[in-house]
Scaffold this motif. Structure first.
Motif, PDB file in Angstrom:
ATOM      1  N   TYR A  23     -71.873 -30.748 -91.696  1.00  0.00           N
ATOM      2  CA  TYR A  23     -73.334 -30.812 -91.778  1.00  0.00           C
ATOM      3  C   TYR A  23     -73.789 -31.201 -93.178  1.00  0.00           C
ATOM      4  O   TYR A  23     -74.783 -31.911 -93.337  1.00  0.00           O
ATOM      5  N   GLU A  24     -73.075 -30.772 -94.189  1.00  0.00           N
ATOM      6  CA  GLU A  24     -73.379 -31.196 -95.558  1.00  0.00           C
ATOM      7  C   GLU A  24     -73.176 -32.701 -95.703  1.00  0.00           C
ATOM      8  O   GLU A  24     -73.947 -33.388 -96.369  1.00  0.00           O
ATOM      9  N   LEU A  25     -72.117 -33.216 -95.084  1.00  0.00           N
ATOM     10  CA  LEU A  25     -71.848 -34.653 -95.113  1.00  0.00           C
ATOM     11  C   LEU A  25     -72.978 -35.420 -94.439  1.00  0.00           C
ATOM     12  O   LEU A  25     -73.423 -36.453 -94.943  1.00  0.00           O
ATOM     13  N   CYS A  26     -73.459 -34.943 -93.308  1.00  0.00           N
ATOM     14  CA  CYS A  26     -74.578 -35.589 -92.607  1.00  0.00           C
ATOM     15  C   CYS A  26     -75.818 -35.627 -93.499  1.00  0.00           C
ATOM     16  O   CYS A  26     -76.541 -36.624 -93.511  1.00  0.00           O
ATOM     17  N   LYS A  27     -76.057 -34.556 -94.229  1.00  0.00           N
ATOM     18  CA  LYS A  27     -77.201 -34.525 -95.139  1.00  0.00           C
ATOM     19  C   LYS A  27     -77.069 -35.586 -96.222  1.00  0.00           C
ATOM     20  O   LYS A  27     -78.056 -36.194 -96.624  1.00  0.00           O
ATOM     21  N   CYS A  28     -75.846 -35.848 -96.685  1.00  0.00           N
ATOM     22  CA  CYS A  28     -75.623 -36.878 -97.709  1.00  0.00           C
ATOM     23  C   CYS A  28     -76.031 -38.254 -97.208  1.00  0.00           C
ATOM     24  O   CYS A  28     -76.462 -39.107 -97.988  1.00  0.00           O
ATOM     25  N   PHE A  29     -75.893 -38.499 -95.918  1.00  0.00           N
ATOM     26  CA  PHE A  29     -76.251 -39.784 -95.319  1.00  0.00           C
ATOM     27  C   PHE A  29     -77.643 -39.773 -94.682  1.00  0.00           C
ATOM     28  O   PHE A  29     -78.017 -40.710 -93.980  1.00  0.00           O
ATOM     29  N   ASN A  30     -78.393 -38.702 -94.893  1.00  0.00           N
ATOM     30  CA  ASN A  30     -79.737 -38.551 -94.322  1.00  0.00           C
ATOM     31  C   ASN A  30     -79.737 -38.648 -92.802  1.00  0.00           C
ATOM     32  O   ASN A  30     -80.583 -39.288 -92.199  1.00  0.00           O
TER      33      ASN A  30
ATOM     34  N   ASP B 188     -80.241 -36.644 -89.463  1.00  0.00           N
ATOM     35  CA  ASP B 188     -80.795 -35.394 -88.952  1.00  0.00           C
ATOM     36  C   ASP B 188     -80.266 -35.043 -87.575  1.00  0.00           C
ATOM     37  O   ASP B 188     -80.105 -33.883 -87.237  1.00  0.00           O
TER      38      ASP B 188
END
Length: 86
Positions: free
Chosen positions: A5-12, A14
């Motif tokens: 989920y942190e990785l997904c946040k890095c790529f914006n 949602d």
């Protein structure tokens, strides 16, 4: 929160429900998750359609180990993964 989920946040990112994810285990195979349709299966090539993209998995001794709605597991030596808009 998990690393994924942190990785997904890095790529914006949602929401992954409309995305296709590919997880690779080097030397063993891949897992593809998403809205996928198999287009062609050969010993060295597997072609898929997902979200208006063509995904081509290239390798050696490719075998579909598991298939279910929204998930495909392929074993073999993966040499390349190509994506193109259709």
């Amino acid at each position: 929160m998990s690393f994924f989920y942190e990785l997904c946040k890095c790529f914006n990112i949602d929401d992954l429900s409309a995305k296709t994810t590919i997880t690779t285990i080097l030397g063993y195979g891949i897992m593809i998750v998403g809205k996928i349709k198999i287009k062609d299966i050969q010993e060295d090539t597997i072609s898929l359609i997902s979200n208006k993209e063509k995904i081509t998995v290239l390798g050696k001794d490719l075998v579909i180990k598991s298939i279910s709605k929204g998930e495909l597991i392929v074993s073999g030596i993966i040499t390349d993964i190509k994506m193109e808009n259709i």
